[in-house]
Design an enzyme around this catalytic site. Structure first.
Site, mmCIF file in Angstrom:
data_model
loop_
_atom_site.group_PDB
_atom_site.id
_atom_site.type_symbol
_atom_site.label_atom_id
_atom_site.label_comp_id
_atom_site.label_asym_id
_atom_site.label_seq_id
_atom_site.Cartn_x
_atom_site.Cartn_y
_atom_site.Cartn_z
ATOM 1 N N ASP A 102 54.573 -3.098 39.741
ATOM 2 C CA ASP A 102 53.889 -2.666 38.518
ATOM 3 C C ASP A 102 52.930 -1.512 38.819
ATOM 4 O O ASP A 102 52.505 -1.326 39.964
ATOM 5 C CB ASP A 102 53.070 -3.822 37.928
ATOM 6 C CG ASP A 102 53.947 -4.959 37.441
ATOM 7 O OD1 ASP A 102 55.137 -4.723 37.190
ATOM 8 O OD2 ASP A 102 53.414 -6.085 37.321
HETATM 9 N N1 URA Z 1 54.920 -9.521 40.203
HETATM 10 C C1 URA Z 1 54.123 -8.870 39.327
HETATM 11 O O1 URA Z 1 53.590 -9.467 38.395
HETATM 12 N N2 URA Z 1 53.946 -7.555 39.507
HETATM 13 C C2 URA Z 1 54.490 -6.854 40.537
HETATM 14 O O2 URA Z 1 54.272 -5.645 40.665
HETATM 15 C C3 URA Z 1 55.306 -7.552 41.438
HETATM 16 C C4 URA Z 1 55.507 -8.885 41.247
#
Ligand code: URA
Length: 230
Positions: A102
């Protein structure tokens, strides 16, 4: 693609001729004569007929990047800098991400032009653990570990997450091992307990560990051992 298919794509030969060419030992893959029409040939293999080049064979490329917060895990984006923008490499458009993080997650991101390899990284069947360091708004309670190990039901996808391992490091910090990569998975797993994730950093993917020498935004080529570990 099968070796006979690659040769059949050449306008000069029909299928029958291709079979004969291969059987008579006139075709080489990566410098070795191949008489197997079913041989699985990838874009990375060099194919020659007599001494004529049919396919040059691309170089497979593999990198690890320490993704900074605020950079998007995509090859192109209208508003944000992308992880591909951080690479100083030729033919960057041929590269893709082996899994995403993310916008506000940092850490280990794998980038390659080898689709088979990236599928092995991301598919749950290959059981490559993705290990995250997590920081939360509320204290992490001991019973989370049992729930994560049993799996959590995600209504939107109508599935239960694979067993995950949680190690509580401090009241607000934990390390989490996941064997799949669902959308916002870590945040949703902690969200199950109304506990907001405020920091998320990926440390490992399978046997590949984020190189501590890499500052956020820096990258390096993977070693042979790292590539072979997947
Ligand atoms: N889980 C999440 O919530 N975000 C990420 O970037 C990776 C795994």
């Amino acid at each position: 693609m099968r070796l006979d298919r690659i040769l059949s794509n050449l306008p000069r030969f029909n299928r029958q001729e291709v079979r004969q060419l291969i059987a008579s030992g006139r075709v080489k893959v990566d410098g070795h004569c191949s008489r197997d029409p079913r041989l699985d040939v990838s874009l990375f293999n060099r194919v020659e007929l007599d001494d004529q080049l049919v396919q040059a064979g691309k170089t497979a490329r593999y990198f690890m990047l320490n993704k900074p917060i605020g950079v998007v895990s995509a090859t192109e984006h209208p508003a944000h800098q992308t992880v591909i923008d951080l690479l100083n490499e030729p033919d960057k458009h041929e590269l893709h991400l082996a899994g995403r993080l993310d916008l506000n997650t940092s850490g280990l991101l794998l980038i390659t032009n080898d689709g088979q390899w990236s599928r092995r990284v991301t598919q749950p069947v290959s059981k490559q653990a993705k290990v995250y360091w997590v920081s939360t708004e509320q204290p992490i309670e001991a019973h989370y570990a049992e729930t994560f190990a049993a799996g959590i039901y995600f209504k939107f996808e109508d599935l239960t997450t694979l067993p995950a391992r949680l190690e509580i490091l401090a009241p607000y910090n934990a390390r989490l091992w996941l064997y799949e990569g669902r959308y916002h998975q870590v945040k949703r797993m902690f969200g199950h307990f109304q506990n907001k994730v405020i920091g998320l950093h990926r440390e490992h993917v399978g046997a590949i560990t984020l190189d501590p020498q890499l500052a956020p935004g820096e990258y390096r080529a993977l070693t042979r051992a790292e590539i072979a570990s997947v």
